[in-house]
Design an enzyme around this catalytic site. Structure first.
Site: not given
Ligand code: NAP
Length: 268
Positions: A159, A172
């Site tokens: 991130s 984080y």
């Molecule tokens: N969105 C942003 O702005 C952003 C920016 C920078 C980095 N990121 C990174 O991108 C990644 C994905 O984020 P996202 O924005 O796509 O989030 P999201 O839409 O909330 O999706 C998260 C996914 O991960 C699963 N998950 C969460 N905790 C888990 C665990 N402990 N074990 C297995 N599965 C898990 C969730 O399903 P369940 O809840 O059913 O487990 C869901 O499928 C993360 O690493 C986040 O830090 C996101």
């Protein structure tokens, strides 16, 4: 709902016969990455904690333009932070598809907001456990099960919060900085046959990031030179590239994908 339609017919079909594992892939970035790997011809295992959402995601992948074949998608419910779940995910991926060429450590959590001085240390430990230690655990298993002998590509989802201060989500951010360092160390240790890279997105429109933009999406997007927030498909196409042979001389790198935000010194 995650739009997994992707960039369309221009995507190369260059991963036919390969297999990938994407953690945290029932929605958001992980689901879009799974769709991208499928579109490129790979089979894919997707994980998430909640079985109903995961089943819906598998159905969406199979029905979507990328999949079309249930034998190429495996959904495995489990928490990335649990060692038995990691064992199960890697073992069943190799048992089902006969290989594991691409590992995408996407599952990440951020349960606390606010100053570090008020941070609950158990919550901080949990953040590091899922965002950093679990990623290493998956790489160890993938190395043992397939990549150590046959090679492969790992992409860690870091991130922009790991690159500069974000105050409210500092623990984080520190975990994502650790994930970037881990990426470089793994690349040094696992070359020449395994490449390890990371991507560092700014705000991408997913459930995870809702609190960062939903109150004023237009206002938040205005701080970005490209005047919009990221989509899961934006990140997925970069991950697909890094996982592909087109990136065969890139390892140990964290690629920023932020709509130009950091270049302006701007904060989200
Ligand atoms: N969105 C942003 O702005 C952003 C920016 C920078 C980095 N990121 C990174 O991108 C990644 C994905 O984020 P996202 O924005 O796509 O989030 P999201 O839409 O909330 O999706 C998260 C996914 O991960 C699963 N998950 C969460 N905790 C888990 C665990 N402990 N074990 C297995 N599965 C898990 C969730 O399903 P369940 O809840 O059913 O487990 C869901 O499928 C993360 O690493 C986040 O830090 C996101």
């Amino acid at each position: 709902m995650t739009d997994i339609s992707g960039p369309g017919p221009a995507t190369p079909v260059d991963m036919a016969g390969r297999a990938g594992l994407v953690t945290g892939a029932s929605r958001g970035i992980g689901l879009a990455v799974a769709a991208e790997l499928l579109r490129r011809g790979a089979s894919v295992t997707v994980t998430a904690r909640k079985p109903p959402e995961l089943e819906a995601a598998v159905a969406e992948l199979v029905a979507g333009p990328a999949g079309g074949d249930a034998s190429r998608v495996l959904g495995l419910a489990g928490n990335a932070g649990d060692a038995p779940s990691r064992d199960d995910a890697v073992a069943r991926t190799v048992a089902t598809f006969g290989r594991l060429d691409v590992l995408v450590n996407n599952a990440g959590i951020n349960p606390i907001h606010g100053p570090l001085m008020a941070a609950d240390l158990d919550a901080v430990r949990k953040i590091f456990d899922v965002n950093v230690v679990a990623a290493l655990g998956f790489v160890q298993l993938a190395h043992q099960a397939w990549m150590g002998e046959h090679g492969g590509a790992v992409v860690n989802i870091a991130s922009i919060a790991g690159l500069r201060s974000t105050r409210a989500i500092a623990a984080y951010g520190a975990s994502k900085a650790a994930l970037m360092r881990l990426t470089a160390e793994l690349a040094a240790e696992l070359g020449p046959c395994i490449r390890v890279n990371a991507v560092a997105p700014a705000v991408v429109k997913t459930r995870f990031a809702t609190a960062l933009y939903a109150h004023d999406e237009e206002g938040v997007a205005a701080r970005y030179p490209l005047q919009r927030l990221g989509s899961p498909a934006d990140v997925a196409s970069l991950v697909g590239f890094l996982a592909s042979d087109a990136a065969s001389w890139i390892s140990g790198e964290t690629v920023l994908i932020d709509g130009g935000l950091l270049a302006t010194g701007g904060s989200d």
